[in-house]
Design a protein around this motif. Structure first.
Motif, PDB file in Angstrom:
ATOM      1  N   LEU A  40       0.823  -1.209   0.000  1.00  0.00           N
ATOM      2  CA  LEU A  40       0.000   0.000   0.000  1.00  0.00           C
ATOM      3  C   LEU A  40       0.856   1.257   0.000  1.00  0.00           C
ATOM      4  O   LEU A  40       0.632   2.176  -0.798  1.00  0.00           O
ATOM      5  N   LEU A  41       1.852   1.284   0.882  1.00  0.00           N
ATOM      6  CA  LEU A  41       2.697   2.482   1.006  1.00  0.00           C
ATOM      7  C   LEU A  41       3.611   2.679  -0.192  1.00  0.00           C
ATOM      8  O   LEU A  41       3.988   3.809  -0.507  1.00  0.00           O
ATOM      9  N   SER A  42       3.965   1.591  -0.861  1.00  0.00           N
ATOM     10  CA  SER A  42       4.866   1.683  -2.014  1.00  0.00           C
ATOM     11  C   SER A  42       4.114   1.778  -3.336  1.00  0.00           C
ATOM     12  O   SER A  42       4.726   1.799  -4.400  1.00  0.00           O
ATOM     13  N   GLY A  43       2.800   1.841  -3.269  1.00  0.00           N
ATOM     14  CA  GLY A  43       2.001   1.989  -4.478  1.00  0.00           C
ATOM     15  C   GLY A  43       1.994   0.769  -5.374  1.00  0.00           C
ATOM     16  O   GLY A  43       1.893   0.893  -6.599  1.00  0.00           O
ATOM     17  N   ARG A  44       2.064  -0.406  -4.778  1.00  0.00           N
ATOM     18  CA  ARG A  44       2.123  -1.638  -5.561  1.00  0.00           C
ATOM     19  C   ARG A  44       0.802  -2.403  -5.586  1.00  0.00           C
ATOM     20  O   ARG A  44       0.781  -3.585  -5.923  1.00  0.00           O
ATOM     21  N   GLN A  51      -9.414  -1.256  -4.526  1.00  0.00           N
ATOM     22  CA  GLN A  51      -9.777  -2.581  -5.036  1.00  0.00           C
ATOM     23  C   GLN A  51      -8.713  -3.612  -4.663  1.00  0.00           C
ATOM     24  O   GLN A  51      -9.029  -4.753  -4.329  1.00  0.00           O
ATOM     25  N   GLY A  52      -7.445  -3.191  -4.716  1.00  0.00           N
ATOM     26  CA  GLY A  52      -6.356  -4.089  -4.334  1.00  0.00           C
ATOM     27  C   GLY A  52      -6.447  -4.492  -2.873  1.00  0.00           C
ATOM     28  O   GLY A  52      -6.257  -5.664  -2.528  1.00  0.00           O
ATOM     29  N   LEU A  53      -6.755  -3.527  -2.001  1.00  0.00           N
ATOM     30  CA  LEU A  53      -6.925  -3.816  -0.579  1.00  0.00           C
ATOM     31  C   LEU A  53      -8.100  -4.765  -0.345  1.00  0.00           C
ATOM     32  O   LEU A  53      -8.005  -5.720   0.434  1.00  0.00           O
ATOM     33  N   SER A  54      -9.195  -4.490  -1.030  1.00  0.00           N
ATOM     34  CA  SER A  54     -10.384  -5.321  -0.874  1.00  0.00           C
ATOM     35  C   SER A  54     -10.122  -6.747  -1.338  1.00  0.00           C
ATOM     36  O   SER A  54     -10.517  -7.717  -0.674  1.00  0.00           O
ATOM     37  N   HIS A  55      -9.437  -6.871  -2.460  1.00  0.00           N
ATOM     38  CA  HIS A  55      -9.143  -8.200  -3.012  1.00  0.00           C
ATOM     39  C   HIS A  55      -8.205  -8.973  -2.085  1.00  0.00           C
ATOM     40  O   HIS A  55      -8.430 -10.160  -1.800  1.00  0.00           O
ATOM     41  N   PHE A  56      -7.182  -8.323  -1.583  1.00  0.00           N
ATOM     42  CA  PHE A  56      -6.192  -8.972  -0.713  1.00  0.00           C
ATOM     43  C   PHE A  56      -6.838  -9.444   0.587  1.00  0.00           C
ATOM     44  O   PHE A  56      -6.678 -10.602   0.991  1.00  0.00           O
ATOM     45  N   THR A  57      -7.579  -8.547   1.242  1.00  0.00           N
ATOM     46  CA  THR A  57      -8.168  -8.911   2.537  1.00  0.00           C
ATOM     47  C   THR A  57      -9.263  -9.968   2.388  1.00  0.00           C
ATOM     48  O   THR A  57      -9.396 -10.852   3.232  1.00  0.00           O
ATOM     49  N   GLY A  58     -10.039  -9.883   1.310  1.00  0.00           N
ATOM     50  CA  GLY A  58     -11.082 -10.879   1.089  1.00  0.00           C
ATOM     51  C   GLY A  58     -10.512 -12.268   0.857  1.00  0.00           C
ATOM     52  O   GLY A  58     -10.985 -13.246   1.432  1.00  0.00           O
ATOM     53  N   LYS A  59      -9.474 -12.333   0.020  1.00  0.00           N
ATOM     54  CA  LYS A  59      -8.856 -13.637  -0.239  1.00  0.00           C
ATOM     55  C   LYS A  59      -8.151 -14.160   1.005  1.00  0.00           C
ATOM     56  O   LYS A  59      -8.143 -15.371   1.257  1.00  0.00           O
TER      57      LYS A  59
END
Length: 219
Positions: A40-44, A51-59
């Motif tokens: 998140l902090l490195s923009g990756r 959407q990236g956060l949601s996908h990561f935490t959901g999986k």
């Protein structure tokens, strides 16, 4: 595989081993949280970090749930009953990731608009299913202590059987939430069915028992 299972059966897990396993679970889980923070902090997290956060935490919630459900079959296969003592910490981490998943949606997608959250859950089936899963995991998390187990008695096990419903609905929530790339969610649905197949005897006990008639009783 059989040789490894036989080797494990000859080794009795001691409290120290269970403590080590729990420590490993904490370290791995915190490692994934650190990795998410770094991305998140490195923009990756891609063009859409939310959407990236949601996908990561959901999986992460779904993967941890599947590992939790895998503990009992593995313990039975290896005849290591003490192994089930790690289920609670795994289950709590599954809820932890589910809580982060919800927080990302409410805080970053809806800007803490609770009325909008209620209407979204009511109008979008995949969110309705997700809300049901979250509430069940919440109920399981707050009743996971030994004190609650003693207080609820037989009702405790009946409540925690609801995790099987989450195992089915959570992959469906994932499947309905994606706009493309349905292969991975479909694999999760297949994985859930496989995990539930290990509980065939449990499900058979729930089926109504019909009286069997002998030929002499038939007319």
């Amino acid at each position: 595989m059989q040789k490894m299972a036989f080797t494990m059966q000859s080794i009795r897990l001691k409290p120290a081993h269970i403590t080590a396993l729990k420590t490993l679970i904490h370290l791995v889980s915190m490692g994934f949280l650190a990795m998410l923070t770094f991305q998140l902090l490195s923009g990756r997290l891609g063009a859409d970090p939310v959407q990236g956060l949601s996908h990561f935490t959901g999986k992460a919630a779904l993967n941890t749930l599947f590992i939790t459900l895998l503990v009992s079959p593995v313990a039975k296969l290896l005849k290591q009953g003490a192994l089930v003592k790690v289920r609670r910490v795994l289950g709590l981490y599954s809820f932890f990731w589910a809580a982060l998943h919800l927080l990302v949606y409410v805080l970053l997608d809806l800007n803490l608009n609770w009325s909008l959250l209620a209407s979204e859950i009511a109008e979008r089936p995949y969110l309705t299913i997700g809300a049901v899963c979250w509430l069940i995991l919440f109920a399981l998390a707050i009743t996971s202590t030994q004190g609650m187990q003693r207080k609820l008695g037989k009702r405790w096990q009946q409540l925690h059987y609801w995790v099987y419903l989450v195992a089915v609905l959570a992959p469906v929530h994932y499947y309905w939430s994606v706009k493309s790339g349905i292969v991975e969610p479909a694999l999760y649905i297949a994985g859930a069915l496989m995990l539930l197949s290990f509980r065939r005897k449990t499900f058979k006990r729930w089926l109504p028992k019909f009286p069997q008639h002998t030929p002499s009783e038939e007319r």
